[in-house]
Design a protein around this motif. Structure first.
Motif, short mmCIF file in Angstrom:
data_model
loop_
_atom_site.label_atom_id
_atom_site.label_comp_id
_atom_site.label_asym_id
_atom_site.label_seq_id
_atom_site.Cartn_x
_atom_site.Cartn_y
_atom_site.Cartn_z
N PRO A 197 0.82 -1.22 0.00
CA PRO A 197 0.00 0.00 0.00
C PRO A 197 0.85 1.27 0.00
CG PRO A 197 -0.94 -1.60 1.50
CD PRO A 197 0.39 -2.17 1.05
N CYS A 198 0.38 2.27 -0.71
CA CYS A 198 1.10 3.54 -0.80
C CYS A 198 0.79 4.39 0.43
CB CYS A 198 0.72 4.26 -2.08
SG CYS A 198 1.31 3.43 -3.57
N SER A 199 1.32 3.95 1.54
CA SER A 199 1.12 4.61 2.83
C SER A 199 2.46 4.78 3.52
CB SER A 199 0.19 3.77 3.71
OG SER A 199 0.23 4.21 5.05
N GLY A 200 2.66 5.91 4.17
CA GLY A 200 3.90 6.18 4.87
C GLY A 200 4.21 5.20 5.97
N SER A 201 3.21 4.47 6.44
CA SER A 201 3.44 3.49 7.50
C SER A 201 4.31 2.33 7.02
CB SER A 201 2.10 2.96 8.04
OG SER A 201 1.38 2.31 7.02
N TYR A 202 4.47 2.18 5.70
CA TYR A 202 5.32 1.13 5.15
C TYR A 202 6.74 1.62 4.88
CZ TYR A 202 1.18 -1.77 4.63
OH TYR A 202 0.05 -2.51 4.88
N GLY A 203 7.00 2.89 5.13
CA GLY A 203 8.35 3.42 4.96
C GLY A 203 8.84 3.28 3.53
N GLY A 204 10.10 2.87 3.40
CA GLY A 204 10.76 2.83 2.11
C GLY A 204 10.29 1.76 1.15
N ILE A 205 9.36 0.89 1.56
CA ILE A 205 8.86 -0.12 0.64
C ILE A 205 7.47 0.22 0.10
CG2 ILE A 205 10.23 -1.96 1.71
CD1 ILE A 205 7.59 -2.96 3.00
N MET A 206 6.94 1.35 0.47
CA MET A 206 5.59 1.71 0.03
C MET A 206 5.52 1.73 -1.51
SD MET A 206 5.57 5.80 0.92
CE MET A 206 3.97 6.09 0.23
N CYS A 207 4.39 1.27 -2.03
CA CYS A 207 4.07 1.28 -3.47
C CYS A 207 4.83 0.25 -4.30
CB CYS A 207 4.29 2.66 -4.08
SG CYS A 207 3.37 4.00 -3.30
N GLN A 208 5.62 -0.64 -3.67
CA GLN A 208 6.34 -1.66 -4.45
C GLN A 208 5.37 -2.67 -5.05
OE1 GLN A 208 9.68 -1.41 -5.18
NE2 GLN A 208 9.28 0.58 -4.21
N VAL A 209 5.73 -3.20 -6.22
CA VAL A 209 4.80 -4.02 -7.00
C VAL A 209 5.47 -5.31 -7.47
CG1 VAL A 209 3.58 -4.15 -9.23
CG2 VAL A 209 3.41 -2.08 -7.81
N LEU A 210 4.70 -6.41 -7.44
CA LEU A 210 5.06 -7.66 -8.09
C LEU A 210 3.80 -8.23 -8.74
CD1 LEU A 210 7.37 -9.46 -5.47
CD2 LEU A 210 8.08 -8.39 -7.62
N GLY A 211 3.98 -9.15 -9.66
CA GLY A 211 2.86 -9.84 -10.27
C GLY A 211 2.96 -11.33 -10.02
N TYR A 212 1.81 -11.98 -9.84
CA TYR A 212 1.79 -13.42 -9.56
C TYR A 212 0.74 -14.11 -10.44
CZ TYR A 212 4.32 -12.19 -5.30
OH TYR A 212 5.25 -11.71 -4.41
N GLU A 213 1.15 -15.20 -11.05
CA GLU A 213 0.18 -16.11 -11.64
C GLU A 213 -0.08 -17.18 -10.59
OE1 GLU A 213 -0.38 -19.24 -15.38
OE2 GLU A 213 1.24 -17.74 -15.42
N LEU A 214 -1.31 -17.24 -10.09
CA LEU A 214 -1.66 -18.11 -8.98
C LEU A 214 -2.63 -19.19 -9.42
CD1 LEU A 214 -2.23 -15.38 -6.23
CD2 LEU A 214 -0.14 -16.69 -6.68
#
Length: 257
Positions: A197-214
């Protein structure tokens, strides 16, 4: 993705109300004036609570999805997931997560997924519903392995400017955004857009993205894509323009506060 309001609805999967000749049109019958938020080919459920809501027909034209409302005096309506199939005259009723918004059928008409979001920036989820040979519908949780992999890929307690207590909670019980983009052609897997989530509570990892075929229903990770690969390979499935975030930043906690 921004300005995503809360959503709530109920789904009815029933015998065909109206026939449609093509799969593409069947995915777009519930609310033609509203565009999907996550999956480009999904249909947005009609939340108007009108007496004869429009339906979303399955590709094989043997089932239909529509919104129904339960009214409560002096309160907002609530919603249920009711399922009726061609194989059964009785209906199943299942709980539906608050904030659900759009539906996308699998090509083989044996399953569909529901995308939703609890807030404008977090709590995005995808739930899968499968129809077995008897016509009963079961809900499958498919994102658990992806959640665990997101924690390993972007460790919350190594993020720059993190909160030490929040990062421990997130590591124990990750709730990263998970949104379905599409089904595989053979209907045995879904493509999921996963995001911190793009929230400051996640610090330096906010907004990071991956894709998964599940895989469905087991939720095994069949394929894992970087943010850039998600944009390149799955961008055509998304209802928005996927952006590749800046690299994650790791370092000390409480840098700016």
């Amino acid at each position: 993705m921004q300005n995503i309001a809360k959503f709530a609805f109920s789904v009815v999967v029933g015998l065909s109300i109206t026939t449609y000749s093509r799969f593409s049109s069947a995915q777009d019958q519930s609310n033609k004036d509203t565009q999907p938020i996550w999956a480009k080919k999904a249909a947005v459920l009609d939340l108007s609570c009108k007496q004869n809501p429009a339906g979303i027909q399955s590709p094989d034209q043997r089932s239909v999805v529509q919104v129904i409302c339960d009214y409560h005096e002096g309160e907002d309506p609530t919603y249920r997931l009711r399922v009726v199939t061609a194989q059964r005259t009785a209906s199943d009723e299942l709980p539906l997560a608050q904030g659900a918004n759009e539906v996308l059928w699998a090509p083989d008409s044996r399953a569909f997924f529901v995308n939703g979001g609890e807030t404008a920036y977090s709590g995005f989820f995808v739930d899968v519903y499968q129809i077995d040979d008897s016509g009963r519908v079961k809900k499958a949780t498919v994102t658990e392995a992806a959640q665990v992999d997101m924690v390993k890929s972007f460790p919350p307690c190594k993020a720059w400017n993190r909160d030490e207590e929040d990062c421990k909670r997130i590591t124990r019980n990750p709730e990263y955004n998970m949104s379905g983009l599409a089904w595989s052609d053979n209907s045995i897997a879904i493509y999921v857009f996963a995001e911190v989530p793009c929230s400051g509570s996640y610090g330096g990892i906010m907004c990071q993205v991956l894709g998964y075929e599940l895989s469905v229903p087991a939720g095994r990770i069949l394929k894992r894509l970087s943010a850039r690969e998600v944009k390149q390979q799955w961008g055509r499935y998304a209802a928005w323009d996927i952006r590749v975030p800046e690299p994650p930043k790791y370092g000390p906690a409480h840098v700016t506060w």
